[in-house]
Every structure is written in structure tokens, then in C-alpha cells.
Design an enzyme around this catalytic site. Sequence first.
Site, PDB file in Angstrom:
ATOM      1  CB  SER A 111      -0.943   0.007   1.201  1.00 41.76           C
ATOM      2  OG  SER A 111      -1.883  -1.042   1.109  1.00 41.76           O
ATOM      3  CG  HIS A 172      -1.111   1.640   8.133  1.00 47.68           C
ATOM      4  ND1 HIS A 172      -1.807   0.835   7.253  1.00 47.68           N
ATOM      5  CD2 HIS A 172      -0.301   0.811   8.823  1.00 47.68           C
ATOM      6  CE1 HIS A 172      -1.431  -0.426   7.418  1.00 47.68           C
ATOM      7  NE2 HIS A 172      -0.516  -0.466   8.364  1.00 47.68           N
ATOM      8  CD  GLU A 234      -9.709   4.817  23.715  1.00 49.70           C
ATOM      9  OE1 GLU A 234     -10.912   4.527  23.551  1.00 49.70           O
ATOM     10  OE2 GLU A 234      -8.846   4.677  22.827  1.00 49.70           O
ATOM     11  CG  ASP A 322      -5.162  -4.290   3.740  1.00 49.05           C
ATOM     12  OD1 ASP A 322      -4.912  -4.897   2.684  1.00 49.05           O
ATOM     13  OD2 ASP A 322      -4.344  -4.162   4.657  1.00 49.05           O
TER      14      ASP A 322
END
Length: 496
Positions: A111, A172, A234, A322
Site C-alpha cells: 500500500s 499507516h 484510554e 484490508d
Amino acid sequence: MKTKFTASAIALMAATAAGAEGHLPQATNAWYEAGQARLAAELAKEINTNRAKNVILLIADGNGVGTNYATRLFAGQQAGNFGDEHVLPHESFPNLALVKTYNVNAQTPDSAGTGTAMMSGVKTDAGVLGVNEAVNRSDCASIEGNLVSTMNEIMTEAGKSTGVVSTARLTHATPASGYAHSVDRNYEASLPEGCETQKDIATQLVDAMEAGIIDVALGGGRRNFIGKDITDEEGKTGKRAEGENLIDRAKSLGIQYAWNDETIAAATTDAPILGLFESSHMQYEADRSGEPSLAEMVEVAIKNLQGNENGFFLQVEAGRVDHANHAGNLARVVRDGIAFTDAVAMADKLTNDEDTLIIVTADHEHAIAFSGYAGRGADITGLCMGISNTTTEHTGEPCLAKDGKPYTIATYLNGAGSILREDMNWAGVRPDLTQEEATDLDYTQQALIPMSSETHSGEDVAVYAKGPWAHLFDGTIEQNYVFHVMKHAAEVNVSN
């Protein structure tokens, strides 16, 4: 020589003559009428050569023709139909082409290379971002002189606002292809010792936002923006060196920060936005809780960007299509696929065809296959059901293979669900399988070759387009051509 005519020949000529007059016996058939309607629509098409004030590139990562087919059937079946007849939002776009996805050094692409092709206009090697094929992956010294300009940089120079939205980490490969220059896609939060010719990808994103190259960035990847000693909202720690906090840096620059559905809902349109909704990738759509959907992020991005009178450029990625394919988990693939089509519909709803070029495509396909002779309406995530000779719908009886066991319609050529087992010296022994098991959300599709993660494949993907200059998508194209259509449609001239 005289010609002899049989009764059947005379009847055939009569039927042909009748057809010439528009009286074909099948003319009242629903399928025939649908074909005529499509022909009329094609004949009525008008070419739009307006300047594209706005350009939106929506990429469903790993959503090749096969994966798109599975999503189409699933969406149609969820709507109560057989599935085959369903039309996804982008499938109604008037222009279509097939795209060759290989990287310069890879028949089966990754990618980073595919993203760079679409965002810069040149194909490059697998695993690198915003650079040409002259670099050597992971060799920082080789980056010198081999940078390429990205679409976000180019559109910013033209006075437009730009954004990037993804359900994957913002650092990414695909989202990073819009703003980053890196000899390795994995340099998301840190660099190897001695690498002084570039910055890590997360730093490059905040740099781009400070420079006004990126106005909205929404996705996952919070861990790459904070140090190992810092705990996020979190309760998770970061990946950066101790003490480093790019989120605080962004806030100090006047950038709004959001980390869940409530904080993004409170964001305004008068300042840039950095949304980081997960430590790593965002949740799959089937599991989503406490964070915005892809369509909701697209809505926030467009409403923020469209205040610029010069227009905007937005790259959107459904990254988890993906990842579910890699896991062999078709149930989540198609649900994230539908979430992507909702984002396409949102982008279409909020813009005007007269001045907005919308492009929908994928970066590559996966090793997915569809087998057996399934009857209409057979659940695309479940078992192959037989074809009925008396009704349109399938028989409800599973198709059986030579081993006497049922099989799913969709399988993978490789992956974690391989039927080959190491404990049996790699003998192929398929387990029994029920429809309930096959359609479970967590089911891993059966595969052939054993792999820890299913792989990409190299076949063509589709590109769908509407708006100014969308007609330039036609035939079979190289992936880097997508960039050239976007640039031409926006009439962007860049100084060299």
C-alpha cells in the site's frame, strides 16, 4: 441458382424483420427493458469539463473487484434481496476503468507503493512513501534527491485546503502517502540510529499541519504521537521516545484535538483538526463503540474544508477492509465495506457534481476467491447452496465437495484458515462446517496455503468516478494515472 427456403428459415426472417421494427418478442421482458434503460442512460451522458474546485479520492484498502463483489452481495442481502442485483453507491458512477496495481519492484503490490503512485503520479517501490524508485528501502541516505511532491502539497500550493481520513493509523501507508516522505513505511514513530535525512512519519504529519499542508487529519494511531512514558485517554502508552508528545505540540499550534466521538462532535470549523481515535487502528465497523464511523469523519472533514473558496482535496481510506481480508475474516470485510460505501454516499451528498471530482478505487486486491455453483440468494458469507430448477432462490441444501462436506462460497488462496495442518504433515483435512458457524462474525474463511496472514494479490482493481473530467477514466490504466486526472481536473499548475 435458386435458394430454397424452409418454413423455419422463413419464420426466422420474419422474426428478424419484426425485430428491425422494434417488435422483438422479448421486448416486454424485465431484463430487456432494463438493458434498454441502461442504453438510454449511456446515450444521454454529457461530458463535464468544468474545473474541479474540489477533489475527493476514496480508497477502500484491499477492495478489489472480488472483495467489492462480496460487499455488493452482502449489502443487497442485508436489504432483503438476493444481493446480485444490488448497486453500491459508487457503482452508479458514470465512469469506470480497470487499474494495474503493481509496484516498480513488485508484481504483487504493497500500500505504500500504490498510495504513492496515486498521490504523486509516479510508480515506486514497495514499502516506501513519497519517493521515487531510485531509493533503497530502509536506506536513509538514498532519500536525497529522490523526493516527489504529494497531492496534498500540490493542492496546498494551489490555495486549496486538504485533509486525510482513515480507519487505519494516520501514519499507516495509504494515508501517509499524502504528506510523508520516507524510505520505509514502518518509520511511523521512530527512526533507526543514524537516519538523519528524514523525520519519522508522525512528526511529518504534525509538521504538515503546522505548515498548512494538512488541515484535517482523522483516524487512528495515537500511540505514534506520544512517548512510551505517556498514557493516553484510554490508558495505553505510546511508541515514541520518553517525553515526546506530538499531541501537545499540535495543541500548542492551535490545532483542535479529538480522541472519541464526543470530542470530534464538539470540534468547530474555524481551526485545523487532529483526530486520533485509537491507540493503533480504529475499530472494525462491526465492533465500533465510542468513536466516529468513516462516514461521520468524512462529514466532519468536508464541512471543515469546504469553507475555503478555492476548494479542497480530501483523501479517504477504509483501511480495515484490508485488515479483515488479511485475517481471512470475510464477515468483517463486508461490514467495513458497507461503512466505506456510506462514506462514498456522504461525500456525494455534501458536494456538487458540477465542481467536485469524486474518485472511488482500491490500492490492491486480496487472494480471495468464490467457488461452487451457488444458487441466487445464498449468503455470501456462508455455505454454497444449490441452484434450484424450479424457483429463483437457492435450494437451501449445501453443495458438497468430493470429501462429502459443505464449503463456503468465499475462500482465500492462502491465510490463517488453511485446511493444511502441520500436525498431520500438511495433509488437507477439512472440518465439518454448518451455516451457523460459517456466518459467525468471527469465522475465519477456509484457505489453501498456510500463512499467518493472508496476502495481497496483483490483479487489477476498479476505479469509479463522477464530476469534472471523470470521463478520462476509461479502459485499463496504470495506477499513477489517477494522480494525473486529479491534477488535470483541478487545473493545478505547479512551479518546478
